[in-house]
Write an enzyme that holds these catalytic residues in place. Structure first.
Site, PDB file in Angstrom:
ATOM      1  N   ASP A  45      15.563  -7.641   4.238  1.00  0.00           N
ATOM      2  CA  ASP A  45      16.242  -8.268   2.905  1.00  0.00           C
ATOM      3  C   ASP A  45      16.747  -7.453   1.820  1.00  0.00           C
ATOM      4  O   ASP A  45      17.057  -6.039   2.187  1.00  0.00           O
ATOM      5  CB  ASP A  45      14.811  -8.306   2.102  1.00  0.00           C
ATOM      6  N   GLU A  63      10.674  -6.046   1.116  1.00  0.00           N
ATOM      7  CA  GLU A  63      10.179  -5.144   0.726  1.00  0.00           C
ATOM      8  C   GLU A  63      10.394  -5.220  -0.526  1.00  0.00           C
ATOM      9  O   GLU A  63       9.799  -4.370  -1.094  1.00  0.00           O
ATOM     10  CB  GLU A  63      10.970  -3.853   1.966  1.00  0.00           C
ATOM     11  N   ARG A 109       6.066  14.111   3.928  1.00  0.00           N
ATOM     12  CA  ARG A 109       4.937  15.320   3.837  1.00  0.00           C
ATOM     13  C   ARG A 109       3.552  14.600   3.717  1.00  0.00           C
ATOM     14  O   ARG A 109       3.800  13.311   4.003  1.00  0.00           O
ATOM     15  CB  ARG A 109       5.024  15.832   2.067  1.00  0.00           C
TER      16      ARG A 109
HETATM   17 ZN   LIG Z   1      15.396  -0.675  -2.427  1.00  0.00          ZN
HETATM   18 ZN   LIG Z   2      14.675   0.306   0.418  1.00  0.00          ZN
END
Ligand SMILES: [Zn+2]
Ligand SMILES: [Zn+2]
Length: 397
Positions: A74, A131, A171
């Site tokens: 997206d 997202e 990490r």
């Molecule tokens: Zn972003």
């Molecule tokens: Zn992103």
């Protein structure tokens, strides 16, 4: 880079085409169709419409474990101002976070893995919608992603303008923050500005509350823990002589562990109750935890770094997590895995060079002139490939 060099011209064109045609959360129909077509062309088993516009491609090669690789598709609701030839052709929508690059890199990895097949097992290519704040990963999981395609580990990367091209970091443990949102309504009765004794003052109460909210992290959170609270909107009133009946306050909280998150929410609610009591206003709080912290498992974070080093990236363990948040967090709550920051900024040595700075280092994620750096494409493709070859016992990355 010679291994994937032949793939690059077509992939750069595809990346720029996706950039020119950005789509918002859960409306990535064109992008999802491009992805599905590209995966089918490779002979992969393709599943569409998972979690809305999500697409999954499955590549099987012998018996073995199953590894998930994820990209997001997206774009952002913002106006692009880059002036590039491949700039967004859709007003108000911009691939300002580089998900066009992530999608293209994962397609490139599918192409490369489908022809090299130096692994034994199954690779699940996960192309997720939404997202940017809408939880597309959560929606795919709720739609049965990991029941239909059980994965032993999942990996994802994000392009990272703060790191030079050729570097990578991750990490074990927290890598991205949990993101909460609060919406507060302060209600007085409203009245004449010259008769403040007749109504609780919602503006004054809101002002006091904003100041108090800013003391929470400083005074109630262990200084060894990391958290941030920002008030980002305050809205009320429309005239010089009217006391408004209502003032709205909005903001965000970022943290890395559940205890800190609980403490901040409780402190926020306590301060709202206290200001309501002292001011005579009514204060309503809506507190929403929308993304959990992104927590890498140790073995997978180490494998992610080793894979990056094996393809010649300068890869090191990140000293601390970022305060931005990431939808991949939902996948890492279900399956062990790791999330990598892939450098795409100007080389450190060139930062003093005005052109190099103008090229990428000065364009952070979500900037109106941001563009994904196509020079990072082969690095991402080879990293995904190396991860699979290490996970599935191939000939090495
Ligand atoms: Zn972003
Ligand atoms: Zn992103």
């Amino acid at each position: 880079m010679s291994e994937v060099a032949d793939l690059l011209p077509a992939l750069v064109a595809l990346r720029q085409d996706i950039h020119a045609h950005p789509e918002l959360a859960f409306t990535e129909h064109r992008t999802a169709a491009l992805v599905a077509a590209a995966l089918k062309e490779l002979g992969l088993e393709v599943h569409e419409g998972i979690g809305g516009t999500g697409v999954v491609g499955v590549l099987r090669h012998g018996a073995g474990r199953c590894i998930g690789l994820r990209a997001d598709m997206d774009a952002l609701p913002m106006q692009e101002q880059s002036g590039l030839a491949h700039a967004s052709r859709t007003g108000g929508i911009h691939h300002g976070c580089g998900h066009d690059g992530h999608t293209t890199m994962l397609l490139g990895a599918a192409r490369h893995l489908a022809r090299t097949r130096r692994f034994a097992g199954t690779v699940v290519f996960i192309f997720q919608p939404a997202e940017e704040g809408k939880g597309g990963a959560r929606v795919m999981i709720e739609d049965g992603l990991f029941e239909r395609f059980p994965c032993d580990a999942v990996y994802a990367l994000h392009n990272w303008p703060d790191l030079p091209l050729g570097e990578a970091q991750t990490r074990p443990g927290a890598i991205m923050a949990a993101a909460d949102r609060f919406d507060i309504t302060v209600r007085g009765r409203g009245g004449h500005a010259a008769q403040p004794q007749q109504t609780p003052d919602a503006i004054l109460a809101a002002s006091e509350l904003v100041c108090q909210l800013n003391t929470i992290v400083a005074r109630q959170i262990d200084p060894g823990e990391s958290a941030v609270l920002s008030v980002t909107r305050i809205e009320g009133g429309h005239s010089h002589n009217v006391l408004p009946a209502e003032v709205g306050i909005t903001g965000t909280v970022r943290s890395f562990d559940a205890d800190t998150q609980d403490r901040i929410e409780a402190a926020l609610r306590a301060r709202a109750a206290g200001v309501a009591l002292s001011s005579g206003t009514e204060i309503e709080v809506t507190y929403t935890r929308y993304y959990p912290a992104t927590i890498n498992s140790r073995a997978e974070a180490e494998l992610a770094l080793a894979a990056a080093q094996s393809i010649g990236l300068r890869a090191s363990e990140a000293a601390r997590p970022a305060f931005t948040s990431e939808d991949f967090a939902f996948m890492l709550k279900e399956v062990p895995g790791a999330y990598l920051w892939l450098g795409q900024g100007a080389a450190a040595a060139a930062v003093s060079d005005a052109d190099a700075v103008a090229a990428w280092a000065s364009r952070p994620l979500h900037h109106p002139c941001y563009d994904f750096n196509d020079k990072a494409l082969p690095l991402g493709i080879r990293w995904f490939t190396a991860v699979v070859e290490r996970e599935l016992g191939g000939l090495g990355g």
